[in-house]
Write a protein that holds these residues in place. Structure first.
Motif, PDB file in Angstrom:
ATOM      1  N   ARG A  34      12.310   0.994  75.213  1.00  0.00           N
ATOM      2  CA  ARG A  34      12.852   1.808  74.122  1.00  0.00           C
ATOM      3  C   ARG A  34      11.855   1.944  72.970  1.00  0.00           C
ATOM      4  O   ARG A  34      12.213   1.909  71.798  1.00  0.00           O
ATOM      5  CB  ARG A  34      14.184   1.243  73.628  1.00  0.00           C
ATOM      6  CG  ARG A  34      15.295   1.335  74.659  1.00  0.00           C
ATOM      7  CD  ARG A  34      16.591   0.720  74.205  1.00  0.00           C
ATOM      8  NE  ARG A  34      17.613   0.861  75.241  1.00  0.00           N
ATOM      9  CZ  ARG A  34      18.781   0.226  75.239  1.00  0.00           C
ATOM     10  NH1 ARG A  34      19.075  -0.591  74.240  1.00  0.00           N
ATOM     11  NH2 ARG A  34      19.654   0.414  76.206  1.00  0.00           N
ATOM     12  N   GLU A  98      16.864   4.161  78.467  1.00  0.00           N
ATOM     13  CA  GLU A  98      15.798   3.985  77.478  1.00  0.00           C
ATOM     14  C   GLU A  98      16.234   4.489  76.097  1.00  0.00           C
ATOM     15  O   GLU A  98      15.495   4.349  75.128  1.00  0.00           O
ATOM     16  CB  GLU A  98      14.538   4.743  77.917  1.00  0.00           C
ATOM     17  CG  GLU A  98      13.814   4.113  79.095  1.00  0.00           C
ATOM     18  CD  GLU A  98      12.895   2.972  78.697  1.00  0.00           C
ATOM     19  OE1 GLU A  98      12.744   2.724  77.486  1.00  0.00           O
ATOM     20  OE2 GLU A  98      12.322   2.323  79.595  1.00  0.00           O
ATOM     21  N   ALA A  99      17.420   5.087  76.026  1.00  0.00           N
ATOM     22  CA  ALA A  99      17.914   5.556  74.726  1.00  0.00           C
ATOM     23  C   ALA A  99      18.251   4.366  73.846  1.00  0.00           C
ATOM     24  O   ALA A  99      18.731   3.329  74.314  1.00  0.00           O
ATOM     25  CB  ALA A  99      19.148   6.425  74.919  1.00  0.00           C
ATOM     26  N   SER A 100      18.006   4.496  72.548  1.00  0.00           N
ATOM     27  CA  SER A 100      18.255   3.389  71.628  1.00  0.00           C
ATOM     28  C   SER A 100      19.725   3.357  71.214  1.00  0.00           C
ATOM     29  O   SER A 100      20.458   4.328  71.388  1.00  0.00           O
ATOM     30  CB  SER A 100      17.375   3.525  70.385  1.00  0.00           C
ATOM     31  OG  SER A 100      17.675   4.734  69.717  1.00  0.00           O
TER      32      SER A 100
END
Length: 265
Positions: A34, A98-100
């Protein structure tokens, strides 16, 4: 012994030039997730002149600093018996968003592929190999490996063990391993409950920063890795031969005399 260790300039160096599927499967020391550096360090190594070896020091506090004001233990572990912290020195990357902004109870929605071209190649390769068509099996396996970044025709010969390994690498953490091992009927010998069997015991690989190097070396603030068994893995994995077979209920057998009980039932 201090000479038993291979010393690396950075924690990620040990993973250089590996199968590209490694990088898409796990988060390892020295990589990013991320967009942030993953902080994996188990402790520090201190040279001990009296014993002629490194003492490995750790600390219960994540993100701590050693007496030299440099990192002691990473924010992301590893630690041998801490919940929600790596016990192996790795984290899973495959299919993790992988999104925060996502936590243990705030999930992103990722597709789970039920039909994978990689698995189709593997199924075709194994089937062809079992039918003594090694040429076709090689074609399928090499197609699979090309997708992972290998050159064309990277394998020129094939064995069942190579096919099994390709399946293990390609389909890691996709819930195939247990059923593959049963199908190949090697589960009972691989997971035999033997504490001396590396395949039955779960080990991790822990990086340590060298805070006091062996005299005469240039190893200060470099890294070494130690094969470590987590305290959370209490016993070696054991697969009984009876686990190969399903239980057939008596009423099923009574309704059809041609059906016989499975072994160990």
């Amino acid at each position: 012994d201090g000479d038993d260790y291979i010393v690396y300039d950075t924690p990620s160096d040990i993973f250089a030039n590996k199968d590209a599927r490694l990088y898409g499967t796990i988060i390892y020391p020295g990589t990013k997730f991320r967009g942030q550096d993953v902080d994996i360090q188990a402790g520090v190594a201190i040279w001990n002149d009296a014993t002629g070896s490194y003492d490995l020091l750790t600390d219960p506090n994540l993100g701590s600093f050693y007496t030299d004001n440099k990192k002691f233990v990473g924010l992301d572990g590893p630690q041998t018996n801490t919940p929600n912290v790596s016990n192996t020195g790795f984290y899973i990357r495959k299919y993790i968003s992988e999104a925060s902004g996502y936590t243990l109870r705030n999930y992103a929605e990722n597709w789970w592929p039920w039909f994978r071209l990689g698995e189709i190649y593997l199924n075709a390769a194994e089937s062809a190999f079992e039918l003594n068509d090694e040429a076709s099996a090689l074609t399928y396996i090499n197609k699979l490996r090309e997708r992972a970044g290998f050159t064309a025709n990277s394998l020129t010969t094939l064995t069942l063990e190579k096919i099994q390994n390709e399946r293990r690498v390609e389909l890691a953490f996709e819930d195939h391993r247990y059923f593959d091992m049963k199908r190949w009927r090697i589960a009972d010998t691989t997971w035999n409950g033997n504490e001396d069997n590396d395949k039955a015991v779960v080990y991790g690989l822990y990086p340590y920063r060298i805070a006091k190097a062996k005299p005469g070396t240039q190893d200060q603030n470099k890294y070494l890795f130690v094969k470590t068994r987590s305290e959370r893995f209490k016993v070696a994995r054991t697969f009984q031969q009876s686990n190969y077979y399903a239980f057939i209920a008596d009423d099923v057998i009574n309704n059809n005399p041609s059906i016989v009980k499975n072994p160990f039932q």
